[in-house]
Design a protein around this motif. Structure first.
Motif, PDB file in Angstrom:
ATOM      1  N   GLU A   1      13.224  14.648   0.815  1.00 47.73           N
ATOM      2  CA  GLU A   1      14.452  13.903   1.075  1.00 47.73           C
ATOM      3  C   GLU A   1      15.146  14.419   2.333  1.00 47.73           C
ATOM      4  O   GLU A   1      15.690  13.631   3.115  1.00 47.73           O
ATOM      5  CB  GLU A   1      15.384  14.028  -0.133  1.00 47.73           C
ATOM      6  CG  GLU A   1      14.875  13.296  -1.377  1.00 47.73           C
ATOM      7  CD  GLU A   1      15.786  13.482  -2.562  1.00 47.73           C
ATOM      8  OE1 GLU A   1      16.765  14.261  -2.417  1.00 47.73           O
ATOM      9  OE2 GLU A   1      15.529  12.870  -3.619  1.00 47.73           O
ATOM     10  N   GLN A   2      15.144  15.730   2.525  1.00 53.29           N
ATOM     11  CA  GLN A   2      15.744  16.276   3.739  1.00 53.29           C
ATOM     12  C   GLN A   2      14.998  15.814   4.980  1.00 53.29           C
ATOM     13  O   GLN A   2      15.610  15.435   5.992  1.00 53.29           O
ATOM     14  CB  GLN A   2      15.757  17.809   3.675  1.00 53.29           C
ATOM     15  CG  GLN A   2      16.729  18.379   2.648  1.00 53.29           C
ATOM     16  CD  GLN A   2      16.687  19.889   2.594  1.00 53.29           C
ATOM     17  OE1 GLN A   2      15.800  20.518   3.197  1.00 53.29           O
ATOM     18  NE2 GLN A   2      17.615  20.489   1.875  1.00 53.29           N
ATOM     19  N   GLU A   3      13.660  15.843   4.912  1.00 50.03           N
ATOM     20  CA  GLU A   3      12.880  15.366   6.058  1.00 50.03           C
ATOM     21  C   GLU A   3      13.113  13.883   6.308  1.00 50.03           C
ATOM     22  O   GLU A   3      13.224  13.453   7.461  1.00 50.03           O
ATOM     23  CB  GLU A   3      11.391  15.642   5.812  1.00 50.03           C
ATOM     24  CG  GLU A   3      11.037  17.122   5.789  1.00 50.03           C
ATOM     25  CD  GLU A   3       9.577  17.349   5.461  1.00 50.03           C
ATOM     26  OE1 GLU A   3       8.893  16.344   5.131  1.00 50.03           O
ATOM     27  OE2 GLU A   3       9.117  18.501   5.518  1.00 50.03           O
ATOM     28  N   ARG A   4      13.193  13.100   5.208  1.00 54.77           N
ATOM     29  CA  ARG A   4      13.455  11.664   5.364  1.00 54.77           C
ATOM     30  C   ARG A   4      14.835  11.430   5.976  1.00 54.77           C
ATOM     31  O   ARG A   4      15.001  10.588   6.862  1.00 54.77           O
ATOM     32  CB  ARG A   4      13.355  10.973   4.011  1.00 54.77           C
ATOM     33  CG  ARG A   4      13.394   9.451   4.105  1.00 54.77           C
ATOM     34  CD  ARG A   4      13.344   8.817   2.731  1.00 54.77           C
ATOM     35  NE  ARG A   4      12.166   9.209   1.983  1.00 54.77           N
ATOM     36  CZ  ARG A   4      12.179   9.988   0.913  1.00 54.77           C
ATOM     37  NH1 ARG A   4      13.332  10.446   0.451  1.00 54.77           N
ATOM     38  NH2 ARG A   4      11.066  10.297   0.286  1.00 54.77           N
ATOM     39  N   GLY A   5      15.837  12.208   5.505  1.00 54.77           N
ATOM     40  CA  GLY A   5      17.169  12.079   6.077  1.00 54.77           C
ATOM     41  C   GLY A   5      17.213  12.484   7.545  1.00 54.77           C
ATOM     42  O   GLY A   5      17.889  11.840   8.359  1.00 54.77           O
ATOM     43  N   ALA A   6      16.477  13.565   7.886  1.00 52.09           N
ATOM     44  CA  ALA A   6      16.450  13.990   9.289  1.00 52.09           C
ATOM     45  C   ALA A   6      15.785  12.942  10.170  1.00 52.09           C
ATOM     46  O   ALA A   6      16.266  12.632  11.278  1.00 52.09           O
ATOM     47  CB  ALA A   6      15.716  15.328   9.409  1.00 52.09           C
ATOM     48  N   ARG A   7      14.675  12.356   9.680  1.00 46.92           N
ATOM     49  CA  ARG A   7      14.018  11.306  10.455  1.00 46.92           C
ATOM     50  C   ARG A   7      14.916  10.087  10.615  1.00 46.92           C
ATOM     51  O   ARG A   7      14.953   9.454  11.684  1.00 46.92           O
ATOM     52  CB  ARG A   7      12.696  10.913   9.787  1.00 46.92           C
ATOM     53  CG  ARG A   7      11.609  11.962   9.896  1.00 46.92           C
ATOM     54  CD  ARG A   7      10.262  11.370   9.541  1.00 46.92           C
ATOM     55  NE  ARG A   7      10.235  10.878   8.178  1.00 46.92           N
ATOM     56  CZ  ARG A   7       9.845  11.615   7.130  1.00 46.92           C
ATOM     57  NH1 ARG A   7       9.458  12.866   7.308  1.00 46.92           N
ATOM     58  NH2 ARG A   7       9.820  11.081   5.918  1.00 46.92           N
ATOM     59  N   LEU A   8      15.656   9.761   9.533  1.00 49.43           N
ATOM     60  CA  LEU A   8      16.553   8.608   9.613  1.00 49.43           C
ATOM     61  C   LEU A   8      17.685   8.865  10.599  1.00 49.43           C
ATOM     62  O   LEU A   8      18.055   7.963  11.374  1.00 49.43           O
ATOM     63  CB  LEU A   8      17.117   8.307   8.220  1.00 49.43           C
ATOM     64  CG  LEU A   8      18.046   7.090   8.106  1.00 49.43           C
ATOM     65  CD1 LEU A   8      17.320   5.821   8.553  1.00 49.43           C
ATOM     66  CD2 LEU A   8      18.566   6.935   6.689  1.00 49.43           C
TER      67      LEU A   8
ATOM     68  N   GLN B   1      10.654  19.886  -7.783  1.00 47.77           N
ATOM     69  CA  GLN B   1      12.018  19.598  -7.327  1.00 47.77           C
ATOM     70  C   GLN B   1      12.228  20.066  -5.890  1.00 47.77           C
ATOM     71  O   GLN B   1      12.872  19.370  -5.098  1.00 47.77           O
ATOM     72  CB  GLN B   1      13.023  20.271  -8.258  1.00 47.77           C
ATOM     73  CG  GLN B   1      13.042  19.705  -9.673  1.00 47.77           C
ATOM     74  CD  GLN B   1      13.977  20.472 -10.592  1.00 47.77           C
ATOM     75  OE1 GLN B   1      14.515  21.526 -10.209  1.00 47.77           O
ATOM     76  NE2 GLN B   1      14.172  19.964 -11.807  1.00 47.77           N
ATOM     77  N   GLU B   2      11.694  21.233  -5.563  1.00 48.12           N
ATOM     78  CA  GLU B   2      11.835  21.734  -4.198  1.00 48.12           C
ATOM     79  C   GLU B   2      11.103  20.822  -3.213  1.00 48.12           C
ATOM     80  O   GLU B   2      11.624  20.526  -2.117  1.00 48.12           O
ATOM     81  CB  GLU B   2      11.275  23.154  -4.111  1.00 48.12           C
ATOM     82  CG  GLU B   2      11.394  23.790  -2.741  1.00 48.12           C
ATOM     83  CD  GLU B   2      12.822  24.038  -2.314  1.00 48.12           C
ATOM     84  OE1 GLU B   2      13.065  24.154  -1.099  1.00 48.12           O
ATOM     85  OE2 GLU B   2      13.702  24.105  -3.200  1.00 48.12           O
ATOM     86  N   GLN B   3       9.915  20.371  -3.577  1.00 48.90           N
ATOM     87  CA  GLN B   3       9.182  19.462  -2.698  1.00 48.90           C
ATOM     88  C   GLN B   3       9.912  18.137  -2.542  1.00 48.90           C
ATOM     89  O   GLN B   3       9.976  17.586  -1.434  1.00 48.90           O
ATOM     90  CB  GLN B   3       7.775  19.233  -3.249  1.00 48.90           C
ATOM     91  CG  GLN B   3       6.863  20.451  -3.156  1.00 48.90           C
ATOM     92  CD  GLN B   3       5.492  20.202  -3.743  1.00 48.90           C
ATOM     93  OE1 GLN B   3       5.258  19.176  -4.392  1.00 48.90           O
ATOM     94  NE2 GLN B   3       4.561  21.113  -3.512  1.00 48.90           N
ATOM     95  N   GLN B   4      10.482  17.635  -3.651  1.00 49.65           N
ATOM     96  CA  GLN B   4      11.238  16.387  -3.570  1.00 49.65           C
ATOM     97  C   GLN B   4      12.467  16.550  -2.683  1.00 49.65           C
ATOM     98  O   GLN B   4      12.782  15.675  -1.851  1.00 49.65           O
ATOM     99  CB  GLN B   4      11.650  15.945  -4.980  1.00 49.65           C
ATOM    100  CG  GLN B   4      12.444  14.656  -5.031  1.00 49.65           C
ATOM    101  CD  GLN B   4      11.616  13.450  -4.622  1.00 49.65           C
ATOM    102  OE1 GLN B   4      10.395  13.482  -4.668  1.00 49.65           O
ATOM    103  NE2 GLN B   4      12.282  12.382  -4.209  1.00 49.65           N
ATOM    104  N   ARG B   5      13.174  17.674  -2.842  1.00 48.20           N
ATOM    105  CA  ARG B   5      14.356  17.924  -2.009  1.00 48.20           C
ATOM    106  C   ARG B   5      13.967  18.064  -0.546  1.00 48.20           C
ATOM    107  O   ARG B   5      14.656  17.539   0.345  1.00 48.20           O
ATOM    108  CB  ARG B   5      15.070  19.199  -2.482  1.00 48.20           C
ATOM    109  CG  ARG B   5      16.376  19.490  -1.755  1.00 48.20           C
ATOM    110  CD  ARG B   5      17.030  20.731  -2.325  1.00 48.20           C
ATOM    111  NE  ARG B   5      16.195  21.894  -2.118  1.00 48.20           N
ATOM    112  CZ  ARG B   5      16.188  22.619  -0.993  1.00 48.20           C
ATOM    113  NH1 ARG B   5      16.956  22.279   0.020  1.00 48.20           N
ATOM    114  NH2 ARG B   5      15.401  23.673  -0.884  1.00 48.20           N
ATOM    115  N   ARG B   6      12.843  18.724  -0.276  1.00 43.53           N
ATOM    116  CA  ARG B   6      12.401  18.879   1.104  1.00 43.53           C
ATOM    117  C   ARG B   6      11.990  17.538   1.698  1.00 43.53           C
ATOM    118  O   ARG B   6      12.289  17.249   2.863  1.00 43.53           O
ATOM    119  CB  ARG B   6      11.233  19.862   1.161  1.00 43.53           C
ATOM    120  CG  ARG B   6      10.751  20.179   2.569  1.00 43.53           C
ATOM    121  CD  ARG B   6       9.748  21.310   2.537  1.00 43.53           C
ATOM    122  NE  ARG B   6      10.324  22.508   1.960  1.00 43.53           N
ATOM    123  CZ  ARG B   6       9.631  23.625   1.760  1.00 43.53           C
ATOM    124  NH1 ARG B   6       8.341  23.675   2.068  1.00 43.53           N
ATOM    125  NH2 ARG B   6      10.224  24.684   1.231  1.00 43.53           N
TER     126      ARG B   6
END
Length: 257
Positions: A99-106, A92-97
């Motif tokens: 998603e955060q990285e994907r959101g930051a890149r977006l 879950q932590e890896q998935q959340r991280r």
């Protein structure tokens, strides 16, 4: 007594003399005790009390071993559950991280593309100015016109190159002109009246909107056709028309706020 019998008796006497003393006495019956049992004789069977005591001890030992095995299994089960829970939390932590990285890149991508769109707006404004340039006076009019045409052509090439770059990155223009006003994707910058067009139709674009892979990247600033009663003269500003009860104006005002 014949010689054969004498020989047999003598042989037996010599064998007797060769035996150990105890064995010789036992064999001759000189000792009062009974002869010893054979060394390979089976042991005597235990009595019933001893057998029951040994069975009870064995039963208690089996119970103790069973408790130890059950305790070990419980510990292994608890360890496995702890490991599984830790693995789930890690996933879950890896998935959340991610998603955060994907959101930051977006977000970074959108910011960069918005800056490119601002540059495109400036190029388009420059191209429109150069294309519509009309020099005054007779002196140098021809050269000025050629210079303006060359500048307009160069700006048009830059605009095409920039549009191709944006298209490769998933940016597409938002179709607005001639469409019905969409408050979720458009902003009514101005209002105007054209009796030949339906109410609520976009009749002009002040700033084009764009989509990023099908999602809204930038809203379009448009001019919306509205009723004649609220549009005296050549046009009505959005701020002046907010007091009207026209549903198009109310929708565009709410979306812009």
């Amino acid at each position: 007594m014949d010689s054969a019998t004498k020989d047999r008796l003598a042989e037996r006497f010599r064998a007797y003399l060769d035996r150990p003393p105890v064995a010789a006495r036992a064999s001759a019956g000189l000792d009062g005790d009974a002869p010893d049992a054979a060394p390979d004789a089976p042991p005597e069977a235990p009595d019933l009390f001893s057998l029951l005591a040994e069975v009870a001890a064995l039963k208690n030992e089996v119970k103790l071993e069973s408790r130890q095995v059950k305790t070990a299994l419980d510990e292994f089960r608890a360890l496995f559950e702890t490991l599984q829970s830790a693995t789930t939390r890690l996933d879950q932590e890896q998935q959340r991280r991610r998603e955060q990285e994907r959101g930051a890149r977006l977000r970074e991508r959108k910011e960069f593309l918005l800056e490119l769109l601002e540059l495109r707006d400036r190029l388009q404004a420059g191209h429109a100015s150069a294309a519509g340039y009309r020099p005054k006076g007779l002196f140098g009019r021809r050269r000025a016109r050629e210079f303006a045409a060359a500048m307009a052509e160069g700006l048009a090439m830059n605009l095409r190159r920039l549009d191709e770059t944006l298209a490769r990155r998933g940016v597409r223009p938002l179709p607005a002109l001639g469409k019905a006003f969409d408050p979720h994707r458009m902003h009514a910058a101005e209002l105007d009246f054209d009796p030949a067009l339906p109410i609520g139709q976009v009749i002009a674009e002040r700033r084009p909107g764009f989509l990023l892979e099908g999602e809204l990247l930038r809203t379009a600033e448009v001019v919306v056709n509205r009723r004649e009663s609220a549009a005296p003269g050549h046009g009505v500003e959005l701020g002046e028309a907010t007091e009207s009860h026209d549903p198009v104006i109310q929708t565009s005002t709410e979306s812009s706020s």
